[in-house]
Design an enzyme around this catalytic site. Structure first.
Site, PDB file in Angstrom:
ATOM      1  N   ASP A 160      96.121  33.512  -0.013  1.00 19.84           N
ATOM      2  CA  ASP A 160      96.737  34.237   1.100  1.00 19.84           C
ATOM      3  C   ASP A 160      98.211  33.838   1.107  1.00 19.84           C
ATOM      4  O   ASP A 160      98.609  32.893   0.418  1.00 19.84           O
ATOM      5  CB  ASP A 160      96.068  33.823   2.421  1.00 19.84           C
ATOM      6  CG  ASP A 160      96.686  34.501   3.647  1.00 19.84           C
ATOM      7  OD1 ASP A 160      96.862  35.737   3.613  1.00 19.84           O
ATOM      8  OD2 ASP A 160      97.009  33.808   4.631  1.00 19.84           O
ATOM      9  N   SER A 161      99.007  34.547   1.889  1.00 14.04           N
ATOM     10  CA  SER A 161     100.414  34.164   2.020  1.00 14.04           C
ATOM     11  C   SER A 161     100.565  32.820   2.731  1.00 14.04           C
ATOM     12  O   SER A 161     101.620  32.202   2.678  1.00 14.04           O
ATOM     13  CB  SER A 161     101.154  35.223   2.837  1.00 14.04           C
ATOM     14  OG  SER A 161     100.590  35.288   4.133  1.00 14.04           O
TER      15      SER A 161
ATOM     16  N   GLY B 199     103.748  40.523   4.726  1.00 19.75           N
ATOM     17  CA  GLY B 199     103.632  41.821   5.380  1.00 19.75           C
ATOM     18  C   GLY B 199     104.873  42.689   5.377  1.00 19.75           C
ATOM     19  O   GLY B 199     104.777  43.914   5.407  1.00 19.75           O
TER      20      GLY B 199
ATOM     21  N   CYS C  29      93.617  38.057   2.077  1.00 15.08           N
ATOM     22  CA  CYS C  29      94.847  38.557   2.695  1.00 15.08           C
ATOM     23  C   CYS C  29      94.737  40.079   2.693  1.00 15.08           C
ATOM     24  O   CYS C  29      94.593  40.684   1.627  1.00 15.08           O
ATOM     25  CB  CYS C  29      96.017  38.084   1.834  1.00 15.08           C
ATOM     26  SG  CYS C  29      97.603  38.788   2.295  1.00 15.08           S
ATOM     27  N   ASN C  30      94.773  40.671   3.877  1.00 18.41           N
ATOM     28  CA  ASN C  30      94.671  42.134   3.938  1.00 18.41           C
ATOM     29  C   ASN C  30      95.855  42.798   3.245  1.00 18.41           C
ATOM     30  O   ASN C  30      95.712  43.844   2.612  1.00 18.41           O
ATOM     31  CB  ASN C  30      94.625  42.607   5.389  1.00 18.41           C
ATOM     32  CG  ASN C  30      93.311  42.290   6.057  1.00 18.41           C
ATOM     33  OD1 ASN C  30      93.073  41.172   6.487  1.00 18.41           O
ATOM     34  ND2 ASN C  30      92.438  43.269   6.115  1.00 18.41           N
ATOM     35  N   THR C  31      97.029  42.189   3.400  1.00 20.98           N
ATOM     36  CA  THR C  31      98.246  42.790   2.854  1.00 20.98           C
ATOM     37  C   THR C  31      98.170  42.857   1.328  1.00 20.98           C
ATOM     38  O   THR C  31      98.433  43.903   0.723  1.00 20.98           O
ATOM     39  CB  THR C  31      99.467  41.953   3.297  1.00 20.98           C
ATOM     40  OG1 THR C  31      99.431  41.849   4.723  1.00 20.98           O
ATOM     41  CG2 THR C  31     100.765  42.578   2.856  1.00 20.98           C
TER      42      THR C  31
ATOM     43  N   GLU D   4     101.448  30.401  11.624  1.00 21.70           N
ATOM     44  CA  GLU D   4     101.968  29.478  10.599  1.00 21.70           C
ATOM     45  C   GLU D   4     102.698  28.294  11.234  1.00 21.70           C
ATOM     46  O   GLU D   4     102.846  27.247  10.629  1.00 21.70           O
ATOM     47  CB  GLU D   4     102.912  30.217   9.635  1.00 21.70           C
ATOM     48  CG  GLU D   4     102.197  31.154   8.676  1.00 21.70           C
ATOM     49  CD  GLU D   4     101.340  30.440   7.626  1.00 21.70           C
ATOM     50  OE1 GLU D   4     101.741  29.382   7.127  1.00 21.70           O
ATOM     51  OE2 GLU D   4     100.253  30.966   7.322  1.00 21.70           O
TER      52      GLU D   4
ATOM     53  N   CYS E 139      94.363  41.542   9.735  1.00 26.81           N
ATOM     54  CA  CYS E 139      95.174  40.510   9.070  1.00 26.81           C
ATOM     55  C   CYS E 139      94.413  39.209   9.247  1.00 26.81           C
ATOM     56  O   CYS E 139      93.946  38.902  10.356  1.00 26.81           O
ATOM     57  CB  CYS E 139      96.546  40.418   9.738  1.00 26.81           C
ATOM     58  SG  CYS E 139      97.511  38.977   9.210  1.00 26.81           S
TER      59      CYS E 139
ATOM     60  N   HIS F 183      95.279  36.245   9.457  1.00 29.37           N
ATOM     61  CA  HIS F 183      95.835  35.250  10.375  1.00 29.37           C
ATOM     62  C   HIS F 183      95.335  35.461  11.815  1.00 29.37           C
ATOM     63  O   HIS F 183      95.318  34.522  12.602  1.00 29.37           O
ATOM     64  CB  HIS F 183      97.369  35.335  10.397  1.00 29.37           C
ATOM     65  CG  HIS F 183      98.044  34.633   9.264  1.00 29.37           C
ATOM     66  ND1 HIS F 183      98.102  35.159   7.996  1.00 29.37           N
ATOM     67  CD2 HIS F 183      98.696  33.434   9.207  1.00 29.37           C
ATOM     68  CE1 HIS F 183      98.784  34.317   7.213  1.00 29.37           C
ATOM     69  NE2 HIS F 183      99.150  33.271   7.922  1.00 29.37           N
TER      70      HIS F 183
END
Ligand code: DGL
Length: 285
Positions: free
Chosen positions: A19-20, A52, A82-84, A161, A193, A195
């Site tokens: 993921d990011s 994103g 990660c959806n993005t 984050e 998302c 997160h």
């Protein structure tokens, strides 16, 4: 593309997630619960977070670098947690790494279609997810008769984050997004998302009991189990729980703190540099 895997996946190899940032932890915790003796490698590309707002081409290059690195560590399956990245890179990853099982994320519109009474479903996600090809496919497949209203969750990834899961800033930010979706008639809100599920307690408090809020983590964990079973890649239980190793392209001390604060399963934490040529340089925040 010239990426191939040299050896067949090994059932004793780890499940890889990326993921990011820490978002994929909301998927990891379900995988851990469902498949406790699997080893897990988690890569947080925090040097490039958030994904994103980045152009699709950059997210694709980062996704390739992340997958390449996880495969180099022996991952037997990769969860694009990660959806993005799933929205813009999942198809391409499958082409680039044939023979590697990938599981990606889509906003959970299928269950939303069963829950909604107003016929209006709200999707909260990043701009890249909302404009990506995957969401359009899912809407066509599962939400054809529904009104889908979407809202970019500006600010939420940054708050998570930063370890902020509640408090005035989080509430104000969420209230803006949720009020907009509810004013559009949504009685079901889909978190698009990874997160956002960390914020579920506040989200539920703000929308009240008449609104259903859905996340995809558990369904994705079940899909991981199904794919591993089908490919005979489940690890034989040997009495012990698997190891979890967290890696970040950012600051490992910050990641270790977040792992504790977010209540993620404990594991080792280390920093890495992604050297893959395709990873864009000089974009770290
Ligand atoms: N957790 C991510 C997602 O599911 C990435 C968010 C971001 O980096 O913008 O979309």
């Amino acid at each position: 593309m010239g990426h191939t895997k040299s050896a067949a996946p090994d059932p004793d190899g780890p499940i890889g997630l990326f993921d990011s940032g820490v978002g994929g932890g909301t998927v990891l915790r379900h995988i851990r619960r469902l498949l406790p003796h699997e080893d897990i490698l988690y890569l947080a590309d925090q040097a490039h977070c958030p994904y994103g707002a980045r152009p699709a081409t950059e997210v694709r290059a980062l996704a390739t670098a992340n997958a390449q690195w996880l495969l180099g560590q022996g991952a037997k399956l990769i969860v694009v947690a990660c959806n993005t990245a799933s929205a813009v890179a999942l198809h391409r990853l499958r082409e680039q790494f044939p023979g590697v099982p990938f599981v990606g994320m889509v906003p959970p519109l299928k269950p939303a279609a069963q829950y909604t009474r107003t016929g209006v479903v709200g999707v909260l996600a990043t701009p890249t997810t909302l404009h990506g090809e995957l969401l359009q496919d899912v809407v066509r497949q599962w939400a054809a008769g529904l009104t889908v209203v979407s809202r970019v969750g500006h600010g939420l990834v940054e708050l998570v984050e930063d370890g902020q899961l509640d408090g005035p800033e989080v509430q104000a930010c969420l209230r803006r997004h949720l009020d907009w979706l509810l004013a559009a008639g949504a009685d079901t809100v889909v978190l698009g998302c990874t997160h956002y599920p960390y914020l579920l307690p506040v989200i539920r408090r703000l929308v009240g009991p008449s609104v259903t809020v859905l996340e995809a983590g558990e369904a994705v964990a079940r899909q991981v189990q199904r794919v591993l079973e089908a490919q005979r890649l489940l690890r034989e239980p040997k009495g012990q729980t698997g190891q979890i190793r967290y890696y970040t392209t950012g600051d490992p001390t910050h990641l270790a703190r977040l792992v504790r604060m977010l209540g993620l399963p404990p594991g080792t934490v280390a920093g890495i540099h992604l050297t893959t040529a395709e990873a864009p340089r000089g974009m770290g925040n």
